[in-house]
Design an enzyme around this catalytic site. Structure first.
Site, PDB file in Angstrom:
ATOM      1  N   GLY A 282      33.111 -31.532 -15.755  1.00 24.55           N
ATOM      2  CA  GLY A 282      32.643 -31.380 -15.572  1.00 24.55           C
ATOM      3  C   GLY A 282      31.773 -30.046 -14.696  1.00 24.55           C
ATOM      4  O   GLY A 282      32.332 -29.053 -15.280  1.00 24.55           O
TER       5      GLY A 282
ATOM      6  N   ASP B  16      26.073 -17.424 -16.476  1.00 25.50           N
ATOM      7  CA  ASP B  16      25.432 -16.402 -15.894  1.00 25.50           C
ATOM      8  C   ASP B  16      24.370 -16.421 -16.668  1.00 25.50           C
ATOM      9  O   ASP B  16      22.575 -16.143 -16.781  1.00 25.50           O
ATOM     10  CB  ASP B  16      25.670 -14.708 -14.950  1.00 25.50           C
ATOM     11  CG  ASP B  16      26.807 -15.425 -14.425  1.00 25.50           C
ATOM     12  OD1 ASP B  16      26.283 -16.438 -13.352  1.00 25.50           O
ATOM     13  OD2 ASP B  16      26.938 -14.054 -13.727  1.00 25.50           O
TER      14      ASP B  16
ATOM     15  N   GLY C  50      23.806 -17.980 -19.654  1.00 27.19           N
ATOM     16  CA  GLY C  50      22.991 -19.142 -20.389  1.00 27.19           C
ATOM     17  C   GLY C  50      21.967 -19.639 -18.985  1.00 27.19           C
ATOM     18  O   GLY C  50      20.953 -20.242 -19.284  1.00 27.19           O
TER      19      GLY C  50
ATOM     20  N   ARG D  63     -11.275 -36.420 -19.341  1.00 24.91           N
ATOM     21  CA  ARG D  63     -10.941 -37.704 -19.056  1.00 24.91           C
ATOM     22  C   ARG D  63     -11.851 -37.789 -17.981  1.00 24.91           C
ATOM     23  O   ARG D  63     -12.422 -37.364 -17.046  1.00 24.91           O
ATOM     24  CB  ARG D  63      -9.622 -38.205 -18.555  1.00 24.91           C
ATOM     25  CG  ARG D  63      -9.524 -38.903 -17.976  1.00 24.91           C
ATOM     26  CD  ARG D  63      -9.310 -40.656 -18.875  1.00 24.91           C
ATOM     27  NE  ARG D  63      -9.002 -41.954 -18.814  1.00 24.91           N
ATOM     28  CZ  ARG D  63      -9.287 -42.469 -19.059  1.00 24.91           C
ATOM     29  NH1 ARG D  63      -9.814 -43.188 -20.301  1.00 24.91           N
ATOM     30  NH2 ARG D  63      -8.770 -44.175 -18.911  1.00 24.91           N
TER      31      ARG D  63
ATOM     32  N   GLU E   4      24.360 -26.425 -18.155  1.00 21.97           N
ATOM     33  CA  GLU E   4      24.958 -24.919 -17.339  1.00 21.97           C
ATOM     34  C   GLU E   4      25.273 -24.611 -16.614  1.00 21.97           C
ATOM     35  O   GLU E   4      23.791 -24.077 -15.420  1.00 21.97           O
ATOM     36  CB  GLU E   4      24.120 -24.062 -18.269  1.00 21.97           C
ATOM     37  CG  GLU E   4      24.335 -24.780 -19.555  1.00 21.97           C
ATOM     38  CD  GLU E   4      24.027 -22.763 -20.505  1.00 21.97           C
ATOM     39  OE1 GLU E   4      23.833 -22.327 -20.373  1.00 21.97           O
ATOM     40  OE2 GLU E   4      22.979 -23.297 -22.091  1.00 21.97           O
TER      41      GLU E   4
ATOM     42  N   GLU F  64      22.556 -28.879  -8.344  1.00 23.11           N
ATOM     43  CA  GLU F  64      23.923 -28.915  -6.242  1.00 23.11           C
ATOM     44  C   GLU F  64      24.493 -27.757  -7.093  1.00 23.11           C
ATOM     45  O   GLU F  64      25.416 -26.578  -6.627  1.00 23.11           O
ATOM     46  CB  GLU F  64      24.755 -30.314  -6.898  1.00 23.11           C
ATOM     47  CG  GLU F  64      23.557 -31.188  -6.546  1.00 23.11           C
ATOM     48  CD  GLU F  64      22.411 -31.747  -7.579  1.00 23.11           C
ATOM     49  OE1 GLU F  64      22.650 -31.161  -8.586  1.00 23.11           O
ATOM     50  OE2 GLU F  64      21.725 -32.616  -7.159  1.00 23.11           O
TER      51      GLU F  64
END
Ligand code: CAA
Length: 389
Positions: A135, A244, A246, A272, A371, A375
């Protein structure tokens, strides 16, 4: 109220922004809840988006795209995502992860065959890098592509492919010489009708439920050698360069979700009442709204900066990795925080499926993950800034 100081937006930018806003609010917003609930793929509205030019915004008109710039792309994607983040995810992958890669790295023949039908929205594109054991550490794929005569034979299991269950064409990354690590990865264009290509399990997801995600299986799937995108061994760099682009898309998606959550919160705070006044009159709510708005505008600044850097890179070839990662990191974390505050401002209503803020909250989370997680964005930014690894 905001000042009209974004004078770098041209008439063309404002036109696509308005067209996307009208389409999103009239056609997508009314069906968003239903599709979130069913998890069905919204094919009809995606096809309509194709007809409007939204599925290949930056692709030149000669390849059936809209021929516009990256600012146009992020403006339109923000509006679509504001109505429904699932439509935003499908649009982002089609434009950035699929079309951009072929436009930048494809041959003329590949553009004719694999770009035109996707940029026009007639067919749907996907991008497949991730595997069950690969991943964030994207260079460690276990799949294999072996050259046999004038064909490559693809084998392996890919996962977490946005639009995987419906895509007609895919950009797929697989090692051709695994002993060379990331330098042994190649990129391929795959027609989903090829024997040996199978769609695996569809992921049941927390959010963006109408954007279909699945595993893909390759079992002795033979594709023409001419379908290799770029040179052998260049695949990892292509995957990163495409990400980049994406990441700017995901940042724009996050901005759209956050705006929807914020606007719902302002409306609710003005309507409200509690303890004899509008809840927006309490400083606890007003300060939350102030922070939400400020962070939304800060994200917009980073996203437009990244979009300008990408447009500039088309002339200079300069990377815009830093700008894209900063935009994605900030916008996705901002989006999660704004959605969290929106639920809290709405109280019980925010937890109810009868109000869309619950959907915004679920949809926001993926922007911090796909994508490249937050981290990974921090790692990319820190490495670029320090030069250390
Ligand atoms: N553009 C061009 N080249 C790049 C690049 C970029 N943005 N980033 C890195 N490279 C090049 C490097 O210069 C290096 O080149 P050399 O071989 O010449 O040295 C090469 O690529 C390898 O780079 P690194 O040494 O930095 O690679 P790494 O193994 O340390 O990994 C990483 C870097 C940033 C952690 C990367 O693996 C990464 O981004 N991981 C996250 C993957 C990711 O985002 N996955 C999501 C997939 S899509 C998805 O979510 C599903 C969907 O359908 C939407």
């Amino acid at each position: 109220m905001s000042l009209n100081y974004f004078n770098y937006l041209t008439d063309e930018h404002r036109m696509i922004q308005q067209a996307a806003r009208d389409f999103a609010q009239n056609e997508i917003a009314p069906i968003a809840e239903e599709y979130d609930h069913s998890g069905d793929f919204p094919l009809k509205t995606i096809k309509m988006m194709g007809e409007m030019g939204f599925m290949g915004i930056e692709v030149p008109e000669e390849y059936s795209g809209a021929g516009m710039d990256t600012i146009s792309y992020v403006l339109a994607l923000e509006e679509i995502s504001k109505a429904d983040a699932s439509h935003g995810a499908i649009m982002s992958v089609n434009n950035s992860l699929y079309c951009y890669g072929i436009l930048r790295f494809g041959t003329e023949e590949q553009k004719q065959k694999f770009l035109i039908p996707i940029a026009s929205g007639e067919k749907i594109g996907a991008y497949s890098l991730t595997e069950p054991m690969s991943g964030s550490d994207a260079g460690t794929m276990r799949s294999r592509a072996v050259l046999d005569g004038d064909e490559y034979v693809l084998n392996g299991l890919k996962s977490w492919v946005t639009s995987g269950p419906v895509a007609d064409y895919l950009v797929v990354f697989m090692p051709t010489s695994p002993e060379d690590g990331h330098r042994g990865v190649s990129a391929f264009l795959v027609d989903a009708g090829t024997p040996g290509f199978k769609r695996g399990k569809k992921e049941p997801k927390l959010g963006i439920r109408a954007s279909a995600t699945s595993e893909l299986m390759f079992e002795d799937c033979r594709i023409p050698a001419a379908n290799r995108l770029g040179e052998e061994g260049e695949g990892f760099k292509i995957a990163m360069a495409v990400l980049d682009a994406g990441r700017i898309g995901i940042a724009a998606q996050a901005l759209g979700i956050a705006e929807a959550a914020y606007e719902a919160s302002v409306t609710y705070a003005k309507e409200r009442e509690a303890f004899g006044q509008k809840i927006g009159q309490f400083q606890g709510i007003g300060f939350k709204l102030a922070d939400m708005k400020t962070n939304i505008e800060a994200a917009r600044g980073l996203i437009h900066r990244a979009a300008l850097a990408k447009t500039h890179s088309k002339k200079t070839g300069q990377r815009y990795t830093l700008e894209a990662s900063m935009a994605k990191l900030f916008a996705s974390e901002m989006c999660m925080s704004v959605a969290h505050h929106a639920v809290q401002i709405h109280g019980g209503m925010g937890y109810s499926k009868e109000h869309p803020v619950e959907r915004y909250f679920r949809d926001a989370k993926i922007t911090e993950i796909y994508e490249g997680t937050s981290e990974i964005q921090r790692l990319v930014i820190a490495r670029l800034e320090t030069g250390l690894r």
